[in-house]
Scaffold this active site. Sequence first.
Site, short mmCIF file in Angstrom:
data_model
loop_
_atom_site.label_atom_id
_atom_site.label_comp_id
_atom_site.label_asym_id
_atom_site.label_seq_id
_atom_site.Cartn_x
_atom_site.Cartn_y
_atom_site.Cartn_z
N SER A 187 0.80 -1.22 0.00
CA SER A 187 0.00 0.00 0.00
C SER A 187 0.83 1.27 0.00
O SER A 187 0.38 2.30 -0.48
CB SER A 187 -0.97 0.00 1.18
OG SER A 187 -0.29 -0.32 2.38
N HIS A 215 -5.40 -3.62 -2.81
CA HIS A 215 -5.03 -2.64 -3.83
C HIS A 215 -4.99 -3.23 -5.24
O HIS A 215 -4.52 -2.58 -6.17
CB HIS A 215 -3.68 -2.01 -3.50
CG HIS A 215 -3.73 -1.18 -2.26
ND1 HIS A 215 -4.28 0.08 -2.25
CD2 HIS A 215 -3.37 -1.44 -0.99
CE1 HIS A 215 -4.23 0.57 -1.02
NE2 HIS A 215 -3.68 -0.34 -0.23
N LYS A 247 -11.84 0.57 -1.93
CA LYS A 247 -10.80 1.14 -2.80
C LYS A 247 -11.33 1.18 -4.24
O LYS A 247 -12.18 1.98 -4.54
CB LYS A 247 -9.50 0.39 -2.58
CG LYS A 247 -8.96 0.81 -1.21
CD LYS A 247 -7.89 -0.02 -0.61
CE LYS A 247 -7.53 0.60 0.75
NZ LYS A 247 -6.99 -0.37 1.70
#
Length: 405
Positions: A187, A215, A247
Amino acid sequence: MEPMLNCDSSLLDFLDRALVERKRQQLYRERQSLSSPQGAIIVRGGTRLINFSSNDYLGLAKHPALIEAASTAAAHAGVGSGASHLVVGHHDYHHQLEMALAKRTGRDAALLFSSGFSANLGVISALMNRHDEVFEDRLNHASLIDGAKLSGAKLTRFRHQDLAHLAQCLERSSARKKLIVVDSVYSMDGDMAPLKELAALAKEHQSWLMVDDAHGFGWMGKTGAGITEQLNLTQADVPILMGTLGKALGTYGAFIAGSQALIDYLVQFARPYIYSTAMPPLVAAATLASLQILDSEPWRRAKLIALVDQFRLLALEQGLPLLTSSTPIQPMLTGSAECALFIAKRMQQAGYLTVAIRPPTVPEGASRLRITLTAAHTFEQVSDLVATLARVWAESREVGEQDGF
Ligand SMILES: *Cc1c(COP(=O)(O)O)cnc(C)c1O
């Protein structure tokens, strides 16, 4: 009365000292609230900024289809879920989303959690105990580290991306059960874990493998199913897959995907799942809309990748100190926290939000700007960003020389 007062004043004393120390180290963090939706352009603290700091990689957080799905679901299902999943909080929308996530990731089943943090705590602490050993990359997300600590298992942290070191640690272990846990995309660094090699190593050492695809899920892979799709890794290769919805999917929450037995087990034993209120059904409904957009608007993934390429090409041309990353996370290494803060401040004055990341989030001396790209940015915004970064970076070199950072 007296003891209460003493107790209270010593708490304040303690808090005060900790906060003063934090400020002295230049690590004090402050929040500023948005007064616009999340997006490429935001209003924050009364200022309009071009935002290069969110994880809204596909620009879905304020997509009209998600807003519509959330409103329709609110009308049908209300707002709060009212209880945990096992009591009476499990709604049709949750069920549909779990089915859709399992299908998307090519797994037997999936289980929703209210956040990625609680999913990681829940899975690791449910699977492992004090006779076991958990092997984690040094740069794993805090929730993965905390999950291992909570489980009571021995926690072994191997050097970042160092498979030889991991193999050594595995060989040395005499634990009953072994679990390797990695981020798919780190990250704060943006680099990807060598998952194929990790899957092979896990098999070789009779270890289980868990991947946190926070991610990668949504933008990576042919249909946005994440890193396992991109690398063609099956449920047998990666038996425990975690993904987040806050996300690239633009909503909130997380899931674990894997075998039906894994999901059945977690429903029985994952305490953060059992003892927490279910996410609002409207969030599940909005996430179902996100999954549809992954199919109907594939240009978002293609554009994101093109923007990443453009950013790297231009930034490297300008000699900016980028880390090696092919993902939307493009950190620029500044070294000292002071330098990171200086650049972030100047960028903000120029109308850009590029947040400075400092210890303890990253190691001492590895402070950085964490620049993230999203499909909502334009090519022009990215080239202007690089031009401004180059100017501010040069300025920081001069000021840093005088001020010693
Ligand atoms: C953001 C993140 C989490 C936590 O997910 P939330 O849904 O925000 O709680 C877990 N792991 C990684 C790698 C993350 O980046």
